[in-house]
Design a protein around this motif. Sequence first.
Motif, PDB file in Angstrom:
ATOM      1  N   GLN A 114       0.834  -1.203   0.000  1.00  0.00           N
ATOM      2  CA  GLN A 114       0.000   0.000   0.000  1.00  0.00           C
ATOM      3  C   GLN A 114       0.866   1.248   0.000  1.00  0.00           C
ATOM      4  OE1 GLN A 114      -2.954   0.009   2.969  1.00  0.00           O
ATOM      5  NE2 GLN A 114      -3.401   2.169   2.815  1.00  0.00           N
ATOM      6  N   TYR A 143      -5.105  -1.139 -10.324  1.00  0.00           N
ATOM      7  CA  TYR A 143      -6.413  -1.750 -10.563  1.00  0.00           C
ATOM      8  C   TYR A 143      -6.354  -2.670 -11.792  1.00  0.00           C
ATOM      9  CZ  TYR A 143     -11.371  -1.899 -11.954  1.00  0.00           C
ATOM     10  OH  TYR A 143     -12.633  -2.299 -12.334  1.00  0.00           O
ATOM     11  N   GLU A 150      -6.982  -8.397  -2.264  1.00  0.00           N
ATOM     12  CA  GLU A 150      -7.209  -7.896  -0.907  1.00  0.00           C
ATOM     13  C   GLU A 150      -6.249  -6.751  -0.578  1.00  0.00           C
ATOM     14  OE1 GLU A 150      -6.866 -11.379   1.498  1.00  0.00           O
ATOM     15  OE2 GLU A 150      -8.976 -11.976   1.182  1.00  0.00           O
ATOM     16  N   TYR A 173      -4.891  -4.649  -2.726  1.00  0.00           N
ATOM     17  CA  TYR A 173      -5.345  -3.475  -3.479  1.00  0.00           C
ATOM     18  C   TYR A 173      -6.577  -2.853  -2.816  1.00  0.00           C
ATOM     19  CZ  TYR A 173      -7.751  -0.691  -6.956  1.00  0.00           C
ATOM     20  OH  TYR A 173      -8.417   0.325  -7.579  1.00  0.00           O
ATOM     21  N   ASN A 174      -7.528  -3.680  -2.411  1.00  0.00           N
ATOM     22  CA  ASN A 174      -8.749  -3.161  -1.801  1.00  0.00           C
ATOM     23  C   ASN A 174      -8.466  -2.406  -0.503  1.00  0.00           C
ATOM     24  OD1 ASN A 174     -10.428  -4.051  -3.834  1.00  0.00           O
ATOM     25  ND2 ASN A 174     -11.004  -5.945  -2.805  1.00  0.00           N
ATOM     26  N   ARG A 175      -7.493  -2.877   0.265  1.00  0.00           N
ATOM     27  CA  ARG A 175      -7.123  -2.142   1.478  1.00  0.00           C
ATOM     28  C   ARG A 175      -6.576  -0.759   1.125  1.00  0.00           C
ATOM     29  NH1 ARG A 175      -5.185  -7.261   3.208  1.00  0.00           N
ATOM     30  NH2 ARG A 175      -3.067  -6.717   2.580  1.00  0.00           N
ATOM     31  N   VAL A 198      -7.219   1.053  -1.614  1.00  0.00           N
ATOM     32  CA  VAL A 198      -8.203   1.946  -2.222  1.00  0.00           C
ATOM     33  C   VAL A 198      -9.271   2.404  -1.229  1.00  0.00           C
ATOM     34  CG1 VAL A 198      -9.982   0.318  -3.038  1.00  0.00           C
ATOM     35  CG2 VAL A 198      -9.356   2.287  -4.460  1.00  0.00           C
ATOM     36  N   GLN A 199      -9.299   1.797  -0.063  1.00  0.00           N
ATOM     37  CA  GLN A 199     -10.259   2.223   0.959  1.00  0.00           C
ATOM     38  C   GLN A 199      -9.771   3.443   1.740  1.00  0.00           C
ATOM     39  OE1 GLN A 199     -10.746  -1.340   3.272  1.00  0.00           O
ATOM     40  NE2 GLN A 199     -12.056  -2.337   1.754  1.00  0.00           N
ATOM     41  N   SER A 200      -8.475   3.757   1.620  1.00  0.00           N
ATOM     42  CA  SER A 200      -7.902   4.861   2.379  1.00  0.00           C
ATOM     43  C   SER A 200      -8.002   6.174   1.601  1.00  0.00           C
ATOM     44  CB  SER A 200      -6.442   4.567   2.719  1.00  0.00           C
ATOM     45  OG  SER A 200      -5.670   4.466   1.524  1.00  0.00           O
ATOM     46  N   ASN A 235      -9.507   6.519  -2.044  1.00  0.00           N
ATOM     47  CA  ASN A 235     -10.930   6.233  -2.240  1.00  0.00           C
ATOM     48  C   ASN A 235     -11.593   7.251  -3.162  1.00  0.00           C
ATOM     49  OD1 ASN A 235     -10.646   8.266  -0.359  1.00  0.00           O
ATOM     50  ND2 ASN A 235     -12.095   7.422   1.110  1.00  0.00           N
ATOM     51  N   GLY A 277     -12.343   1.457  -8.496  1.00  0.00           N
ATOM     52  CA  GLY A 277     -12.812   1.116  -7.158  1.00  0.00           C
ATOM     53  C   GLY A 277     -12.307  -0.249  -6.727  1.00  0.00           C
ATOM     54  N   GLU A 278     -12.944  -0.811  -5.726  1.00  0.00           N
ATOM     55  CA  GLU A 278     -12.529  -2.124  -5.229  1.00  0.00           C
ATOM     56  C   GLU A 278     -12.766  -3.198  -6.288  1.00  0.00           C
ATOM     57  OE1 GLU A 278     -13.868  -3.238  -1.347  1.00  0.00           O
ATOM     58  OE2 GLU A 278     -13.942  -1.165  -0.657  1.00  0.00           O
TER      59      GLU A 278
END
Length: 207
Positions: free
Chosen positions: A6, A60, A180, A182-184, A186-188, A192, A201-202
Amino acid sequence: MQLQEQESFTIAGPQLEVLGEVETKLPKPLKKRSGAALVLAALALVSVVGIGGAKLKGRYNAVQAIYTTTNAAGQSMANDLSARLDAAANLIRMCGNILGADDAEVTAAQKALDAMGDTGKSYSPAANNALGAAVDAMYQTARNKAGSKAGALSTQYNEFLSRQDLLQREVAADYTPQAERYNRAVQSFPANLLGVLWRAGEVPTLG
């Protein structure tokens, strides 16, 4: 293909130097603190949205590409799913010859196969699981009536199952960890927001 850990989306190094050069070239009215601050803030925002967004979109796309990327063993999720669907089509044809093309379980399996859609671009675990259940029910009925065709039917069914085992291992080893991670990221913040702007997005988890 391994994704980086990340990352934060910050303005640093050469980007700051560029912004500093821009400030020295501003007209005198804008060199006043308030004017310069506004201009630099706008430039910083553009830099974050542009450079940070492009970087996020690249990550992504890298996760999405895992589906078709061949691993060290020469396998890919797309290829194994395609082989599984070929085995399913062969089983439907063989079971149709045994049970009749209009048999309810044969037609249910064909419907589940059709529902898989364009698997060359994506993978739906739910649709694949539904296909597995329909083919299994059809096979269990047909094998009791297969007679001399039982051996060929069993060989095709084993191919159908083995391709699923390979697919599950590839999802667990190659796709899921990177998805997982990548999703962590993109949530920050601000990732985001960049994800919305860049349509990054996720990504879906598959297992």
